[in-house]
Structure formats: C-alpha cells, structure tokens
Design a protein around this motif. Structure first.
Motif, PDB file in Angstrom:
ATOM      1  N   GLU A 104      21.851  30.954  33.793  1.00  0.00           N
ATOM      2  CA  GLU A 104      23.261  30.539  34.245  1.00  0.00           C
ATOM      3  C   GLU A 104      24.243  30.806  33.219  1.00  0.00           C
ATOM      4  O   GLU A 104      23.941  30.928  31.993  1.00  0.00           O
ATOM      5  CB  GLU A 104      23.246  29.096  34.586  1.00  0.00           C
ATOM      6  N   SER A 105      25.507  31.171  33.460  1.00  0.00           N
ATOM      7  CA  SER A 105      26.584  31.202  32.442  1.00  0.00           C
ATOM      8  C   SER A 105      26.752  30.304  31.505  1.00  0.00           C
ATOM      9  O   SER A 105      26.605  29.212  31.792  1.00  0.00           O
ATOM     10  CB  SER A 105      27.908  31.508  33.158  1.00  0.00           C
ATOM     11  N   GLY A 106      26.664  30.544  30.025  1.00  0.00           N
ATOM     12  CA  GLY A 106      26.601  29.467  28.901  1.00  0.00           C
ATOM     13  C   GLY A 106      25.424  28.971  28.682  1.00  0.00           C
ATOM     14  O   GLY A 106      25.234  28.222  27.848  1.00  0.00           O
ATOM     15  N   ASP A 107      24.177  29.493  29.571  1.00  0.00           N
ATOM     16  CA  ASP A 107      22.950  28.914  28.917  1.00  0.00           C
ATOM     17  C   ASP A 107      22.168  29.902  28.086  1.00  0.00           C
ATOM     18  O   ASP A 107      22.258  31.030  28.238  1.00  0.00           O
ATOM     19  CB  ASP A 107      22.225  28.620  30.613  1.00  0.00           C
ATOM     20  N   ASN A 108      21.045  29.269  27.591  1.00  0.00           N
ATOM     21  CA  ASN A 108      19.965  29.982  26.894  1.00  0.00           C
ATOM     22  C   ASN A 108      18.699  30.029  27.608  1.00  0.00           C
ATOM     23  O   ASN A 108      18.522  28.784  28.181  1.00  0.00           O
ATOM     24  CB  ASN A 108      19.959  29.379  25.415  1.00  0.00           C
ATOM     25  N   LEU A 109      18.134  31.198  27.519  1.00  0.00           N
ATOM     26  CA  LEU A 109      16.651  30.967  27.914  1.00  0.00           C
ATOM     27  C   LEU A 109      15.646  31.182  26.416  1.00  0.00           C
ATOM     28  O   LEU A 109      16.098  32.256  25.923  1.00  0.00           O
ATOM     29  CB  LEU A 109      16.417  32.053  28.783  1.00  0.00           C
ATOM     30  N   TYR A 110      14.732  30.320  26.511  1.00  0.00           N
ATOM     31  CA  TYR A 110      14.020  30.092  25.313  1.00  0.00           C
ATOM     32  C   TYR A 110      12.780  30.837  25.591  1.00  0.00           C
ATOM     33  O   TYR A 110      12.013  30.216  26.536  1.00  0.00           O
ATOM     34  CB  TYR A 110      13.975  28.959  24.592  1.00  0.00           C
ATOM     35  N   LEU A 111      12.283  32.006  24.880  1.00  0.00           N
ATOM     36  CA  LEU A 111      10.840  32.502  25.340  1.00  0.00           C
ATOM     37  C   LEU A 111      10.352  32.182  23.738  1.00  0.00           C
ATOM     38  O   LEU A 111      10.759  32.612  22.797  1.00  0.00           O
ATOM     39  CB  LEU A 111      11.059  34.030  25.298  1.00  0.00           C
ATOM     40  N   GLN A 112       9.159  31.238  23.973  1.00  0.00           N
ATOM     41  CA  GLN A 112       8.495  30.707  22.890  1.00  0.00           C
ATOM     42  C   GLN A 112       7.115  30.317  23.194  1.00  0.00           C
ATOM     43  O   GLN A 112       6.790  30.007  24.292  1.00  0.00           O
ATOM     44  CB  GLN A 112       9.411  29.344  22.466  1.00  0.00           C
ATOM     45  N   PRO A 113       6.197  30.152  21.940  1.00  0.00           N
ATOM     46  CA  PRO A 113       4.972  29.800  22.192  1.00  0.00           C
ATOM     47  C   PRO A 113       4.883  28.542  22.837  1.00  0.00           C
ATOM     48  O   PRO A 113       5.531  27.509  22.806  1.00  0.00           O
ATOM     49  CB  PRO A 113       4.270  29.705  20.664  1.00  0.00           C
ATOM     50  N   GLY A 114       3.977  28.685  23.881  1.00  0.00           N
ATOM     51  CA  GLY A 114       3.490  27.532  24.762  1.00  0.00           C
ATOM     52  C   GLY A 114       4.558  27.474  25.976  1.00  0.00           C
ATOM     53  O   GLY A 114       4.314  26.459  26.772  1.00  0.00           O
ATOM     54  N   GLY A 115       5.131  28.243  26.368  1.00  0.00           N
ATOM     55  CA  GLY A 115       6.434  28.212  27.215  1.00  0.00           C
ATOM     56  C   GLY A 115       6.272  29.765  27.978  1.00  0.00           C
ATOM     57  O   GLY A 115       5.448  30.431  28.036  1.00  0.00           O
ATOM     58  N   LEU A 116       7.658  29.865  28.148  1.00  0.00           N
ATOM     59  CA  LEU A 116       7.760  31.509  28.643  1.00  0.00           C
ATOM     60  C   LEU A 116       7.775  32.283  27.509  1.00  0.00           C
ATOM     61  O   LEU A 116       8.356  31.942  26.229  1.00  0.00           O
ATOM     62  CB  LEU A 116       9.284  31.682  29.390  1.00  0.00           C
ATOM     63  N   HIS A 117       7.482  33.573  27.617  1.00  0.00           N
ATOM     64  CA  HIS A 117       7.017  34.513  26.769  1.00  0.00           C
ATOM     65  C   HIS A 117       6.933  35.910  27.274  1.00  0.00           C
ATOM     66  O   HIS A 117       7.004  35.965  28.487  1.00  0.00           O
ATOM     67  CB  HIS A 117       6.040  34.174  25.691  1.00  0.00           C
ATOM     68  N   ILE A 118       7.144  37.054  26.442  1.00  0.00           N
ATOM     69  CA  ILE A 118       6.747  38.449  26.930  1.00  0.00           C
ATOM     70  C   ILE A 118       5.313  38.682  26.666  1.00  0.00           C
ATOM     71  O   ILE A 118       4.872  38.636  25.292  1.00  0.00           O
ATOM     72  CB  ILE A 118       7.934  39.201  26.475  1.00  0.00           C
ATOM     73  N   MET A 119       4.554  39.059  27.331  1.00  0.00           N
ATOM     74  CA  MET A 119       3.204  39.425  26.996  1.00  0.00           C
ATOM     75  C   MET A 119       3.400  41.072  26.892  1.00  0.00           C
ATOM     76  O   MET A 119       3.573  41.752  27.785  1.00  0.00           O
ATOM     77  CB  MET A 119       2.069  39.273  28.080  1.00  0.00           C
ATOM     78  N   LEU A 120       2.712  41.679  25.792  1.00  0.00           N
ATOM     79  CA  LEU A 120       2.529  43.051  25.764  1.00  0.00           C
ATOM     80  C   LEU A 120       1.055  43.534  25.805  1.00  0.00           C
ATOM     81  O   LEU A 120       0.283  42.939  25.068  1.00  0.00           O
ATOM     82  CB  LEU A 120       2.824  43.466  24.313  1.00  0.00           C
ATOM     83  N   ILE A 121       0.865  43.852  26.926  1.00  0.00           N
ATOM     84  CA  ILE A 121      -0.681  44.033  27.523  1.00  0.00           C
ATOM     85  C   ILE A 121      -1.062  45.632  27.135  1.00  0.00           C
ATOM     86  O   ILE A 121      -0.278  46.564  27.387  1.00  0.00           O
ATOM     87  CB  ILE A 121      -0.512  43.941  28.838  1.00  0.00           C
ATOM     88  N   LYS A 122      -2.386  45.738  26.519  1.00  0.00           N
ATOM     89  CA  LYS A 122      -3.094  46.876  26.339  1.00  0.00           C
ATOM     90  C   LYS A 122      -2.233  47.524  25.129  1.00  0.00           C
ATOM     91  O   LYS A 122      -1.604  48.659  25.443  1.00  0.00           O
ATOM     92  CB  LYS A 122      -3.077  47.918  27.390  1.00  0.00           C
ATOM     93  N   LEU A 123      -2.139  47.070  23.938  1.00  0.00           N
ATOM     94  CA  LEU A 123      -1.185  47.507  22.771  1.00  0.00           C
ATOM     95  C   LEU A 123      -1.710  49.251  22.617  1.00  0.00           C
ATOM     96  O   LEU A 123      -2.983  49.308  22.587  1.00  0.00           O
ATOM     97  CB  LEU A 123      -1.474  46.964  21.473  1.00  0.00           C
ATOM     98  N   LYS A 124      -0.837  50.146  22.511  1.00  0.00           N
ATOM     99  CA  LYS A 124      -1.137  51.654  22.177  1.00  0.00           C
ATOM    100  C   LYS A 124      -1.571  51.814  20.728  1.00  0.00           C
ATOM    101  O   LYS A 124      -2.387  52.539  20.584  1.00  0.00           O
ATOM    102  CB  LYS A 124       0.013  52.182  22.680  1.00  0.00           C
TER     103      LYS A 124
END
Length: 155
Positions: A104-124
């Motif tokens: 939402e406008s003015g909000d933050n999205l926290y990507l952090q350990p134990g919650g939402l995060h980005i997975m990098l799968i099959k590292l080159k």
C-alpha cells in the motif's frame, strides 16, 4: 447573480485558494506522489553452486498508489521466487512461494529471515561472504528495479 453574491464570491475565492495551498496534508500527499519505490537494508546469504540462497531487504512504497511486487529474478540463479516461511501441520518450519504481494502507499514490505524473502534457486556460482549479487524486482506500476546486494552471514 446579485451584486452581493458576486462580491462575496470575489472576496472568498482567494481565501479558499490560500487555505488549500497552505495545508500540510496537501504537501505530504505531494511528497508521496513525487516518491518512488525505495529498496533498503538488503543482503543475501552465502550459498554453494547449484544450491540455494536467500535475499532480504526492505521495500518502501513512497508513491501515492498501491503497487504490487509481481516477480523477482537474478543473474546469479537459474530461478528466483518470493517465498514465505510458515509452520506446517506437524510443527516443522517450511517455505512456500508467494505469487505477488501488494504494498500500500506509504507502507513497507519487510523481506527478512523467518518471514517473506527472495529465494535464489540453483545458484550458477557459489556466493561467499564479501561477494555481491544483482537482484531485479518487478513492480506492476513502477516497473523493474535493480539492486546490488552484499553477500554476508546472517545478521
């Protein structure tokens, strides 16, 4: 229109205009409208070639409208996805993909350990502390944003 109403309109109009221009709420909205999606406090975990790593950061929506994190990618991995950690029925921790997330406008999205995060799968290639990794984040309204993040052990 009567002369009285005409004069009242002439006298009141500039006051209303000045009152609207001086509103701090109006200025705050202008600041947000001029804003953008800000990416901050990012880092990635080390990982071995062919394995996985995770990326964490804070996404701040400083625009006047909601935006959606629609996808992620990285040249360091064959695949990248937004995941969330959760407790399974057996009490064990698990992860699952999250297709998109509205910020939402003015909000933050926290990507952090134990919650939402980005997975990098099959590292080159392997990622070691001291390296850096490039991540692209795709937003539905503001487009693609690129960020280069340091690789480090968990904070």
């Amino acid at each position: 229109m009567s002369l009285y109403r005409y004069l009242l309109l002439i006298l009141v109009s500039p006051l209303l205009l000045l009152w609207g221009c001086g509103s701090s709420e109006s200025n705050e909205k202008e600041d947000i409208a001029a804003g953008t999606i800000e990416l901050a406090d990012g880092w990635a975990r080390p990982g071995a070639e062919g394995m996985m790593s995770a990326v964490y950061l804070t996404i701040r929506n400083k625009t006047a409208y909601p935006d959606t994190l629609a996808g992620v990618s990285s040249d360091a991995a064959r695949k990248a996805e937004v995941h969330e950690s959760y407790k399974g029925e057996n009490g064990m921790s698990a992860m699952r993909p999250v297709p998109s997330r509205v910020i939402e406008s003015g909000d933050n999205l926290y990507l952090q350990p134990g919650g939402l995060h980005i997975m990098l799968i099959k590292l080159k290639e392997g990622l070691a502390a001291g390296d850096s990794v490039n991540v692209l984040l795709e937003f539905r309204r503001t487009g693609t944003r690129n960020i280069r993040l340091p690789v480090q052990a968990q904070r």
